[in-house]
Design a protein around this motif. Structure first.
Motif, mmCIF file in Angstrom:
data_model
loop_
_atom_site.group_PDB
_atom_site.id
_atom_site.type_symbol
_atom_site.label_atom_id
_atom_site.label_comp_id
_atom_site.label_asym_id
_atom_site.label_seq_id
_atom_site.Cartn_x
_atom_site.Cartn_y
_atom_site.Cartn_z
ATOM 1 N N PHE A 116 0.818 -1.207 0.000
ATOM 2 C CA PHE A 116 0.000 0.000 0.000
ATOM 3 C C PHE A 116 0.856 1.263 0.000
ATOM 4 N N ARG A 117 2.125 1.138 0.443
ATOM 5 C CA ARG A 117 2.957 2.326 0.645
ATOM 6 C C ARG A 117 4.085 2.515 -0.372
ATOM 7 N N CYS A 118 4.496 1.468 -1.050
ATOM 8 C CA CYS A 118 5.645 1.591 -1.962
ATOM 9 C C CYS A 118 5.473 0.675 -3.171
ATOM 10 N N PRO A 119 6.304 0.819 -4.217
ATOM 11 C CA PRO A 119 6.156 0.032 -5.457
ATOM 12 C C PRO A 119 6.667 -1.404 -5.347
ATOM 13 N N ILE A 120 6.202 -2.131 -4.339
ATOM 14 C CA ILE A 120 6.593 -3.532 -4.140
ATOM 15 C C ILE A 120 5.368 -4.417 -4.320
#
Length: 662
Positions: A116-120
């Motif tokens: 939800f927080r980073c491009p992973i």
């Protein structure tokens, strides 16, 4: 998007971002009657999902349902980002774990769970998801990179080097227990914080992985206070363990021997490897529980290894039934700054064929366009609908099928007989420039990719049929091929076609010589099986004369003659015409140490020169006397009397060049 929690009173933004919000977080009491658009979409200033900085220079991911925005410089930092003609697919559509494991084809397939927080992103299931990730829903999580714990103060490092297993002055990773001697890594002792290569690359521990763990309760045991355990999925541990205090980045482990559970983090765990059980052999004072733990860990490690190998074997067997995935396209797709040229009707050459001819513009006709490798245009050609020189435009390919070969992977086989000179297929794919080509080759080498489908069209245009292409991408190399590549001009643009070199019967595999125009292969061993096989891709096949000469030398050695045969070293020539830069059938210069070669057409000749021949590079352009100054980019040269001011240093690399290359 604001509070990172789920709920029922959610409203979706109908703008570009595709985000959802709680009504309370927006300060609303009920769902708006009108179309709801969030503030970012209204203003047109979206936040980069990577660096979290807003701006109008961010670009949206090309996947319709994604809605993530990035600065181009930010998204290019991720190897999992895929750039296409319409933009880019962001890293959230490729599994980070599979990408780390160099499994490129698998990485972008299947159901993803996204951070939800980073491009992973990871494939759903314990095999890929990083241990310590927190699930918000079945398809959304917060990955372990967002742990609130300060790893620089929480990592407990081992007291031995991970390379040589000895103690001493060690370089310790700030994020995990790894320690090394600087000399074992061939580096100097760095100043300040330092992270090992695995941590720099973002490599994470996964569920069902056997590890060594350090806790206070086990400090008195041997092996420097570390105990073997298995990382467990939080949903599979007892409820009382699930209820223990933990944070993002923490994961439960099951201790072998004592069968306890506890929550730990990456700073106190490192992977167990095969053979770790053997370090305790011969020790008599070893703790019984610890000895039992070693036996259980070794047994469980072998079980998981067998499961993994069985799964991999099943995947390999399944994949062997069909070729690796690719997108089938009918024409070249432009990527980046490359452009497809389109000619005006007035610029397209007109042939002299007539509709009344037996085979107008056909193989055995005297069509001027066909001779010059121009395709006729239906609105220009005098033969009209009877024109037989529109194979590229009409895609008139003979029926072919993909086959599995013995040693050369997949191949292409014709279903019907093909005449000599007949059009076989067009080589199509993504049309990229040289810079993008270098990036793709670099990325392929980093991911251990060995198959390349790149073919040079012009100096700054390359066809990559790897991700997208047609059946021609399956044609294998042969040192004695039955097809060849030809560059044709179709409606003003240069395209590559494959044409039969000889009559090809039905059921025969179609091949062509890759030469050096196919990029990326380097020195790859050739398995074509031809009599004149050069042994490697990109190396010129042996001629009949060379083969006969090798046979003579072999026979001479068998006779064991006393007199040594002095063989003259064969002069090597360049593979491309020095005038136009293209490959093909070339005439070689006979002057000693001159590597230049030319097309007959570029020399304005109809037949190869007779006897010993020196190329025009050795005669002055002005007076034809012997040249002393030479242009490094074309056959222009000058004698001593005319060299003054004729050549200058190139702005690119400093080599001498004539006025044509200023």
């Amino acid at each position: 998007k604001i509070c990172e929690s789920s709920g029922e009173s959610l409203v979706s933004c109908e703008g570009e971002c595709c985000s959802v919000f709680h009504l309370e977080c927006l300060g609303l009491k009920s769902v708006p009657d009108e179309k709801f658009v969030c503030t970012e979409c209204k203003n047109g200033e979206h936040t980069c999902f990577s660096c979290k900085l807003p701006g109008k220079d961010v670009k949206r991911c090309s996947v319709n349902t994604c809605g993530k925005f990035y600065h181009e410089a930010c998204v290019r930092k991720f190897a999992t980002a895929l750039f296409e003609s319409r933009g880019f697919r962001c890293p959230q559509h490729c599994c980070t774990a599979c990408s780390m494991d160099k499994d490129i084809h698998k990485a972008s397939k299947g159901r993803m769970v996204r951070c939800f927080r980073c491009p992973i992103a990871y494939h759903s299931g314990d095999g890929c998801i990083a241990a310590g990730s927190l699930f918000l829903s079945s398809h959304i999580l917060i990955c372990s990179n967002h742990s609130k714990r300060n790893h620089s103060s929480s990592a407990v490092n081992v007291g031995f080097c991970f390379v040589c297993a000895r103690g001493g002055k060690l370089l310790c990773c700030e994020s995990c227990p790894a320690s090394f001697h600087p000399e074992c890594l061939n580096i100097e002792m760095p100043e300040g914080c330092w992270n090992c290569n695995d941590c720099k690359a973002g490599k994470k521990l996964r569920y069902k992985q056997i590890v060594w763990v350090k806790l206070g309760n086990y400090r008195q045991v041997r092996y420097f206070g570390w105990w073997p355990a298995e990382i467990c999925n939080p949903r599979s541990v007892p409820l009382n363990i699930q209820g223990l205090k933990h944070d993002i980045g923490d994961f439960p482990v099951f201790f072998f021997g004592s069968h306890d559970y506890y929550w730990v983090h990456q700073g106190r765990v490192f992977p167990y490897v095969e053979g770790d059980k053997s370090f305790a052999e011969g020790q008599t004072s070893i703790n019984k529980t610890f000895k039992k733990a070693l036996e259980e860990a070794a047994k469980r490690f072998q079980e998981l290894k067998a499961q993994r190998e069985s799964k991999e074997a099943l995947e390999i067997e399944r994949n062997s039934r069909k070729p690796p995935p690719y997108k089938h396209i009918k024409s070249n797709k432009v990527i980046g700054k490359v452009q497809i040229q389109v000619a005006d009707l007035s610029e397209i050459p007109r042939c002299n064929c007539k509709p009344s001819d037996e085979n107008p513009c056909g193989l055995e006709s005297e069509c001027l366009n066909r001779m010059l490798q121009y395709e006729c245009h239906p609105q220009v050609c005098p033969a009209g609908e009877r024109c037989q020189n529109q194979c590229f435009t009409k895609r008139l390919y003979p029926d072919a099928e993909i086959i599995k070969t013995d040693r050369r992977g997949w191949g292409l086989r014709t279903k019907r007989s093909i005449k000599k000179g007949e059009f076989v297929n067009e080589y199509v794919g993504e049309l990229i420039d040289e810079e993008e080509c270098r990036l793709r080759i670099k990325r392929a080498h980093e991911n251990s990719v060995t198959n390349f489908y790149m073919l040079t069209v012009t100096k700054d245009r390359i066809i990559d049929a790897g991700p997208k292409g047609n059946y021609s991408r399956f044609m294998n190399h042969s040192c004695n091929p039955n097809c060849e590549t030809q560059k044709w001009t179709v409606n003003g643009d240069i395209r590559v076609g494959l044409f039969a070199l000889c009559d090809i019967p039905a059921g025969m595999e179609l091949t062509f010589n890759y030469n050096l125009d196919c990029l990326g292969n380097g020195r790859t061993e050739c398995h074509c099986g031809a009599e004149n096989c050069s042994g490697f891709l990109g190396v010129r096949p042996k001629t009949a004369f060379a083969t006969a000469n090798e046979e003579k030398v072999k026979n001479a050695k068998l006779k064991q003659k006393k007199r040594k045969i002095k063989t003259e070293q064969k002069q090597m020539h360049e593979d491309n015409c020095f005038q136009c830069g293209d490959g093909g059938e070339l005439v070689m210069c006979d002057k000693k140490d001159c590597p230049k070669a030319y097309h007959l057409l570029c020399l304005n000749l109809t037949q190869p020169p007779f006897g010993k021949w020196e190329c025009p590079w050795h005669q002055c352009d002005v007076c034809s006397n012997p040249a002393v100054s030479f242009c490094e980019f074309c056959p222009h040269s000058f004698c001593k009397d005319h060299e003054k001011g004729a050549l200058v240093a190139s702005a690119l690399d400093g080599r001498l060049c004539c006025s044509a290359h200023d």
